[in-house]
Write an enzyme that holds these catalytic residues in place. Structure first.
Site, PDB file in Angstrom:
ATOM      1  N   GLY A  36       7.396  -1.544   5.603  1.00  0.00           N
ATOM      2  CA  GLY A  36       6.695  -2.764   6.013  1.00  0.00           C
ATOM      3  C   GLY A  36       7.608  -3.973   5.853  1.00  0.00           C
ATOM      4  O   GLY A  36       7.744  -4.801   6.759  1.00  0.00           O
ATOM      5  N   HIS A  37       8.253  -4.063   4.678  1.00  0.00           N
ATOM      6  CA  HIS A  37       9.212  -5.155   4.451  1.00  0.00           C
ATOM      7  C   HIS A  37      10.369  -5.062   5.439  1.00  0.00           C
ATOM      8  O   HIS A  37      10.804  -6.065   6.011  1.00  0.00           O
ATOM      9  CB  HIS A  37       9.811  -5.072   3.041  1.00  0.00           C
ATOM     10  CG  HIS A  37       8.845  -5.214   1.911  1.00  0.00           C
ATOM     11  ND1 HIS A  37       8.562  -4.184   1.050  1.00  0.00           N
ATOM     12  CD2 HIS A  37       8.102  -6.270   1.500  1.00  0.00           C
ATOM     13  CE1 HIS A  37       7.697  -4.601   0.137  1.00  0.00           C
ATOM     14  NE2 HIS A  37       7.400  -5.857   0.390  1.00  0.00           N
ATOM     15  N   GLN A 155      -3.182 -14.512   2.753  1.00  0.00           N
ATOM     16  CA  GLN A 155      -1.948 -15.169   2.280  1.00  0.00           C
ATOM     17  C   GLN A 155      -1.216 -15.851   3.446  1.00  0.00           C
ATOM     18  O   GLN A 155      -0.665 -16.941   3.286  1.00  0.00           O
ATOM     19  CB  GLN A 155      -1.042 -14.131   1.618  1.00  0.00           C
ATOM     20  CG  GLN A 155       0.301 -14.670   1.195  1.00  0.00           C
ATOM     21  CD  GLN A 155       1.057 -13.669   0.351  1.00  0.00           C
ATOM     22  OE1 GLN A 155       0.848 -13.601  -0.845  1.00  0.00           O
ATOM     23  NE2 GLN A 155       1.918 -12.880   0.954  1.00  0.00           N
ATOM     24  N   MET A 186       1.286   0.408   4.055  1.00  0.00           N
ATOM     25  CA  MET A 186       2.407   0.464   3.112  1.00  0.00           C
ATOM     26  C   MET A 186       2.295  -0.688   2.125  1.00  0.00           C
ATOM     27  O   MET A 186       1.940  -1.803   2.498  1.00  0.00           O
ATOM     28  CB  MET A 186       3.726   0.384   3.864  1.00  0.00           C
ATOM     29  CG  MET A 186       3.986   1.646   4.630  1.00  0.00           C
ATOM     30  SD  MET A 186       5.541   1.572   5.490  1.00  0.00           S
ATOM     31  CE  MET A 186       5.546   3.201   6.184  1.00  0.00           C
ATOM     32  N   SER A 188       4.027  -1.917  -1.993  1.00  0.00           N
ATOM     33  CA  SER A 188       4.836  -1.567  -3.169  1.00  0.00           C
ATOM     34  C   SER A 188       3.975  -0.886  -4.218  1.00  0.00           C
ATOM     35  O   SER A 188       4.432  -0.019  -4.955  1.00  0.00           O
ATOM     36  CB  SER A 188       5.469  -2.828  -3.766  1.00  0.00           C
ATOM     37  OG  SER A 188       6.200  -3.504  -2.772  1.00  0.00           O
ATOM     38  N   ARG A 189       2.695  -1.285  -4.270  1.00  0.00           N
ATOM     39  CA  ARG A 189       1.799  -0.695  -5.284  1.00  0.00           C
ATOM     40  C   ARG A 189       1.501   0.783  -4.993  1.00  0.00           C
ATOM     41  O   ARG A 189       1.061   1.500  -5.885  1.00  0.00           O
ATOM     42  CB  ARG A 189       0.504  -1.491  -5.372  1.00  0.00           C
ATOM     43  CG  ARG A 189       0.707  -2.847  -6.042  1.00  0.00           C
ATOM     44  CD  ARG A 189      -0.619  -3.585  -6.214  1.00  0.00           C
ATOM     45  NE  ARG A 189      -0.435  -4.847  -6.923  1.00  0.00           N
ATOM     46  CZ  ARG A 189      -0.091  -5.987  -6.337  1.00  0.00           C
ATOM     47  NH1 ARG A 189       0.119  -6.039  -5.053  1.00  0.00           N
ATOM     48  NH2 ARG A 189       0.051  -7.088  -7.053  1.00  0.00           N
TER      49      ARG A 189
HETATM   50  P1  AMP Z   1       5.316  -8.412  -1.082  1.00  0.00           P
HETATM   51  O1  AMP Z   1       6.646  -7.878  -1.479  1.00  0.00           O
HETATM   52  O2  AMP Z   1       4.188  -7.458  -1.267  1.00  0.00           O
HETATM   53  O3  AMP Z   1       5.051  -9.791  -1.671  1.00  0.00           O
HETATM   54  O4  AMP Z   1       5.383  -8.631   0.497  1.00  0.00           O
HETATM   55  C1  AMP Z   1       6.386  -9.381   1.100  1.00  0.00           C
HETATM   56  C2  AMP Z   1       6.048  -9.561   2.558  1.00  0.00           C
HETATM   57  O5  AMP Z   1       5.961  -8.285   3.185  1.00  0.00           O
HETATM   58  C3  AMP Z   1       4.690 -10.257   2.770  1.00  0.00           C
HETATM   59  O6  AMP Z   1       4.777 -11.156   3.863  1.00  0.00           O
HETATM   60  C4  AMP Z   1       3.786  -9.090   3.072  1.00  0.00           C
HETATM   61  O7  AMP Z   1       2.648  -9.442   3.839  1.00  0.00           O
HETATM   62  C5  AMP Z   1       4.714  -8.186   3.860  1.00  0.00           C
HETATM   63  N1  AMP Z   1       4.222  -6.807   3.834  1.00  0.00           N
HETATM   64  C6  AMP Z   1       3.817  -6.094   2.753  1.00  0.00           C
HETATM   65  N2  AMP Z   1       3.368  -4.877   3.122  1.00  0.00           N
HETATM   66  C7  AMP Z   1       3.487  -4.815   4.470  1.00  0.00           C
HETATM   67  C8  AMP Z   1       3.192  -3.817   5.466  1.00  0.00           C
HETATM   68  N3  AMP Z   1       2.657  -2.650   5.126  1.00  0.00           N
HETATM   69  N4  AMP Z   1       3.450  -4.105   6.753  1.00  0.00           N
HETATM   70  C9  AMP Z   1       3.976  -5.306   7.113  1.00  0.00           C
HETATM   71  N5  AMP Z   1       4.286  -6.283   6.239  1.00  0.00           N
HETATM   72  C10 AMP Z   1       4.041  -6.048   4.937  1.00  0.00           C
END
Ligand code: AMP
Length: 282
Positions: A36-37, A155, A186, A188-189
């Site tokens: 996703g990232h 968010q 997807m 991280s958790r």
């Molecule tokens: P995080 O590391 O969870 O703070 O996420 C960083 C960025 O990645 C944020 O803009 C999230 O919305 C995006 N993100 C997290 N999971 C996904 C996913 N499964 N698909 C697309 N973007 C994601």
């Protein structure tokens, strides 16, 4: 890929690039990177000359200290994945770099009602913490474009508002949610889920799909309650299931073609809190 730990150094570098007409695209993350990232990085890569990613697990946005403590860290693998995806610059600040005056929030962001509903209601203070860190990151990186994931829909709305509040000329781009083959969003958790729990967790995607399929022919309260019932039966502890307008995330009681609707879910599977959403009439 150049890695910066100092805010002054990365800021100086990005200003130099900007002076040469190279505008910067920014993908803020908390690391433990997944596809996703990486999809955000690749989209930013395809659309911009310079791509910056940050990895910082922000203590001020965790309302649950256990969640913060257990947040996964996979920095070496993250660096490899980013380099492979074509990221140019990685910002890896310490807590002291991001919060030189301590963690106390001195600014209160006027986010309106949006910060008190859904995620905001169940995670008090969460969005103030998100704004606190993203405001600092935006001041350091000063991106032309900010790439965010729809997975965190509320968010995205909050950060669009933050960009307006601080008056930055940054374009916010929201990218679709990437999913595991069974449909689990997807996250991280997800690293904290066992193989069986990952299978169990696909129920969230299934109830979202079911809401979408039945949105026009069933009462919305019935749909919502069915989703909560299914999730409870599958072993989740549900924080909320909501069917809301994408304008303001206010819940809607009746289907109306004039509004773009979204279904949002937050639920615990054992210790792990998962969120997901689906646009219903796109
Ligand atoms: P995080 O590391 O969870 O703070 O996420 C960083 C960025 O990645 C944020 O803009 C999230 O919305 C995006 N993100 C997290 N999971 C996904 C996913 N499964 N698909 C697309 N973007 C994601």
């Amino acid at each position: 890929m150049i890695i910066f730990k100092s805010a002054t150094d990365i800021s100086r570098y990005l200003i130099q690039q900007n002076q040469q007409g190279i505008r910067n695209a920014f993908v803020p993350t908390m690391g433990a990177l997944h596809d996703g990232h990486i999809a955000l990085i690749k989209k930013a890569r395809a659309e911009n000359k310079l791509v910056t990613c940050s990895i910082f697990v922000n203590p001020t946005q965790f309302n649950d200290p256990r969640d913060f403590k257990k947040y996964p860290h996979t920095i070496e693998q993250d660096i490899l994945l980013l380099a492979k995806a074509g990221c140019d610059v990685l910002f890896l600040p310490s807590v002291e770099t991001m919060y030189p005056d301590g963690l106390e929030n001195k600014l209160h962001y006027q986010l309106g009602d949006l910060e008190n509903k859904l995620e905001g209601k169940y995670r008090p203070g969460h969005y103030q913490g998100v704004c606190q860190v993203v405001h600092r990151l935006l001041n350091i990186v000063k991106p032309a474009k900010l790439y965010l994931g729809q997975k965190d829909f509320q968010q995205c709305m909050i950060l669009k508002r933050l960009v307006e509040i601080i008056g930055l000329n940054t374009q916010v781009i929201v990218c679709p949610t990437r999913r595991e083959p069974g449909g689990l969003a997807m996250s991280s958790r997800n690293m904290r889920l066992s193989i069986d729990e990952k299978k169990q967790a696909t129920a969230i995607f299934e109830v979202l799909n079911s809401i979408k399929e039945n949105i026009k022919n069933k009462d919305l309260d019935v749909l919502k309650n069915e989703a909560i019932h299914t999730l409870n039966q599958k072993g989740f502890k549900v924080d909320y299931v909501a069917i809301a307008s994408t304008d303001d995330l206010n819940e809607v009681k009746k289907y109306d073609d004039n509004y773009t609707l979204i279904a949002l879910v937050a639920a615990y599977l054992n210790e792990v809190r998962l969120i997901d959403n689906m646009l219903l009439n796109d």
